[in-house]
Write a protein that holds these residues in place. Structure first.
Motif, mmCIF file in Angstrom:
data_model
loop_
_atom_site.group_PDB
_atom_site.id
_atom_site.type_symbol
_atom_site.label_atom_id
_atom_site.label_comp_id
_atom_site.label_asym_id
_atom_site.label_seq_id
_atom_site.Cartn_x
_atom_site.Cartn_y
_atom_site.Cartn_z
ATOM 1 N N UNK A 267 32.729 113.328 56.274
ATOM 2 C CA UNK A 267 34.169 113.457 56.092
ATOM 3 C C UNK A 267 34.357 113.387 55.013
ATOM 4 N N UNK A 268 35.774 113.902 54.576
ATOM 5 C CA UNK A 268 35.899 114.942 52.753
ATOM 6 C C UNK A 268 36.034 113.883 51.773
ATOM 7 N N UNK A 269 36.344 112.521 52.135
ATOM 8 C CA UNK A 269 36.533 111.340 51.796
ATOM 9 C C UNK A 269 35.437 110.466 51.425
ATOM 10 N N UNK A 270 34.176 110.756 52.041
ATOM 11 C CA UNK A 270 32.962 109.878 52.150
ATOM 12 C C UNK A 270 32.292 110.120 50.615
ATOM 13 N N UNK A 271 32.664 108.970 50.076
ATOM 14 C CA UNK A 271 31.370 108.912 48.929
ATOM 15 C C UNK A 271 30.108 108.233 49.176
ATOM 16 N N UNK A 272 29.512 109.406 48.522
ATOM 17 C CA UNK A 272 27.798 109.005 48.970
ATOM 18 C C UNK A 272 27.038 108.457 47.236
ATOM 19 N N UNK A 273 27.479 108.107 46.284
ATOM 20 C CA UNK A 273 27.152 108.116 44.861
ATOM 21 C C UNK A 273 26.067 106.625 45.976
ATOM 22 N N UNK A 274 24.944 106.458 45.071
ATOM 23 C CA UNK A 274 23.962 105.210 44.425
ATOM 24 C C UNK A 274 22.874 105.110 44.220
ATOM 25 N N UNK A 275 21.774 104.882 43.605
ATOM 26 C CA UNK A 275 21.002 105.165 42.975
ATOM 27 C C UNK A 275 20.103 105.995 43.238
ATOM 28 N N UNK A 276 20.296 106.692 43.920
ATOM 29 C CA UNK A 276 19.277 107.856 44.410
ATOM 30 C C UNK A 276 20.098 109.471 44.974
ATOM 31 N N UNK A 277 21.486 108.812 45.310
ATOM 32 C CA UNK A 277 21.997 110.064 45.688
ATOM 33 C C UNK A 277 23.096 110.448 45.386
ATOM 34 N N UNK A 278 23.704 111.184 45.135
ATOM 35 C CA UNK A 278 25.192 112.005 44.080
ATOM 36 C C UNK A 278 25.598 112.430 45.064
ATOM 37 N N UNK A 279 27.267 112.818 45.311
ATOM 38 C CA UNK A 279 27.944 113.307 45.689
ATOM 39 C C UNK A 279 28.160 113.923 46.349
ATOM 40 N N UNK A 280 28.608 115.467 46.643
ATOM 41 C CA UNK A 280 28.066 117.257 47.347
ATOM 42 C C UNK A 280 29.089 117.288 45.246
ATOM 43 N N UNK A 281 28.367 117.933 44.296
ATOM 44 C CA UNK A 281 28.843 118.347 43.647
ATOM 45 C C UNK A 281 28.535 120.028 43.161
ATOM 46 N N UNK A 282 29.414 119.859 42.585
ATOM 47 C CA UNK A 282 29.049 121.606 41.410
ATOM 48 C C UNK A 282 28.369 121.596 40.262
ATOM 49 N N UNK A 283 27.423 122.346 39.771
ATOM 50 C CA UNK A 283 27.222 122.263 38.068
ATOM 51 C C UNK A 283 27.058 124.350 37.897
ATOM 52 N N UNK A 284 27.807 124.758 36.707
ATOM 53 C CA UNK A 284 27.391 125.974 36.711
ATOM 54 C C UNK A 284 25.965 126.133 36.390
ATOM 55 N N UNK A 285 25.285 127.462 36.930
ATOM 56 C CA UNK A 285 24.223 127.563 35.722
ATOM 57 C C UNK A 285 23.619 127.007 34.089
ATOM 58 N N UNK A 286 25.134 127.316 33.421
ATOM 59 C CA UNK A 286 24.759 127.817 31.844
ATOM 60 C C UNK A 286 25.476 125.784 31.723
ATOM 61 N N UNK A 287 26.073 125.474 32.521
ATOM 62 C CA UNK A 287 25.934 123.830 32.528
ATOM 63 C C UNK A 287 24.249 123.039 32.419
ATOM 64 N N UNK A 288 24.056 123.578 33.251
ATOM 65 C CA UNK A 288 22.215 122.246 33.995
ATOM 66 C C UNK A 288 21.808 123.289 32.746
ATOM 67 N N UNK A 289 20.877 124.078 31.389
ATOM 68 C CA UNK A 289 20.673 124.190 30.836
ATOM 69 C C UNK A 289 21.155 123.497 29.504
ATOM 70 N N UNK A 290 22.577 122.725 29.422
ATOM 71 C CA UNK A 290 22.748 122.357 28.342
ATOM 72 C C UNK A 290 22.377 120.695 27.973
ATOM 73 N N UNK A 291 22.183 120.036 27.330
ATOM 74 C CA UNK A 291 21.402 118.811 27.687
ATOM 75 C C UNK A 291 23.022 118.037 26.935
ATOM 76 N N UNK A 292 23.166 117.179 27.896
ATOM 77 C CA UNK A 292 23.943 116.443 27.778
ATOM 78 C C UNK A 292 25.226 116.581 28.738
ATOM 79 N N UNK A 293 25.812 115.177 28.953
ATOM 80 C CA UNK A 293 27.315 115.774 30.438
ATOM 81 C C UNK A 293 27.376 117.469 30.310
#
Length: 299
Positions: A267-293
């Motif tokens: 469901x859209x409201x489902x939260x999947x975060x946990x020690x080995x899990x993540x929510x469905x997340x989007x990050x740009x490739x440019x940001x993935x290359x950067x160190x930090x958050x």
């Protein structure tokens, strides 16, 4: 009129029709030669349909193909393919596509990393996809640190490729112990959504020029790790990139929402975060290359 089918598909269709209309075809009545000009030959359609073979009825000798919107290529790597001259893939009964890597812009920068990735096969029809799927090892049975990459033909699964460099990825990380019974179906549905072009709903609309926009999706990946599986969808654009526009973030979010709800079944409201899990997340490739958050979009 010029056929809209590509060469292989047109050839398969003609072969099927020729077989159906052959002189010794039992579906054509014996008095076919006596038909006068303008008369209609009666054909037993039910019997004729029996001669049509799809990949579902005959995975090896099917004679009907349904073309996809775009051709695709499957790639694979695992610890067994590292530093080996010959591919050691878990692929069975599937011929490998020969030839060098496609020389798109940015390939040179990725050549070192791509040396360990093996190109398995390219396909451009529904039947060829199922023929491939039925003959490869499912993600749940892959060794640790193995990856399947399904990308549109001509695009390599690397950030440096021209089609990927301004984009990003939606991804979800799934704990292995809870998801081993489900990951194969999740990966299958992800591939079907990709080759069926259902991730990006804007493809059903026309831009001011009267043409549908380019698909945002360049490829999908499944990765096995010691404690989790990761499934990712790569896009050719990301919010804040050079080709950004007012509706791009909405399109990107639509891809993630479709992935989470319609493909993965949450469901859209489902939260999947946990020690080995993540929510469905989007990050740009440019940001993935950067160190930090990194700047992330979460659905």
């Amino acid at each position: 009129m010029v056929s809209a089918l590509n060469g292989p598909t047109l050839a398969a269709s003609r072969a099927a029709l020729s077989a159906a209309m052959a002189d010794d075809n039992p579906n054509i009545s014996d008095d076919a030669e006596s038909i006068e000009p303008g008369e209609i030959q009666e054909v037993n359609m039910e019997a004729q349909a029996e001669g049509i073979r799809t990949v579902f009825s005959d995975p090896t000798n099917f004679n009907v193909k349904h073309p996809l919107y775009s051709p695709w290529t499957l790639w694979f790597d695992s610890p067994m393919t590292k530093n080996r001259n010959l591919p050691q893939t878990p692929i069975s009964a599937v011929p490998q596509t020969p030839g060098p890597l496609p020389q798109t812009p940015g390939v040179a920068a990725a050549q070192g990393w791509m040396e360990d990735i093996k190109r398995v096969i390219s396909f451009d029809s529904v039947e060829e996809f199922w023929g491939l799927y039925n003959n490869i090892v499912p993600p749940s049975a892959l060794p640790q640190k193995a990856n399947y990459y399904l990308f549109k033909e001509g695009i390599i699964p690397a950030w440096e490729d021209e089609a990927n460099k301004h984009g990003g990825k939606w991804s979800i990380q799934l704990p292995k112990d809870k998801n081993k019974p489900h990951v194969d179906k999740m990966w299958l549905y992800t591939m079907l959504a990709a080759i069926g072009e259902t991730f990006d709903p804007s493809l059903t609309t026309l831009d001011p020029s009267g043409s549908p926009p380019n698909s945002l999706i360049t490829g999908v990946i499944v990765s096995t790790r010691p404690q989790f599986y990761r499934i990712s969808i790569w896009t050719r654009l990301a919010p804040g990139m050079p080709d950004d526009d007012d509706g791009l973030r909405e399109r990107i979010e639509g891809v993630g929402r479709h992935f989470k709800v319609n493909v993965l079944g949450y469901t859209e409201s489902a939260k999947l975060a946990g020690p080995l899990a993540t929510d469905v997340e989007f990050v740009s490739h440019k940001d993935s290359e950067k160190k930090g958050k990194s700047k992330k979009i979460t659905i």
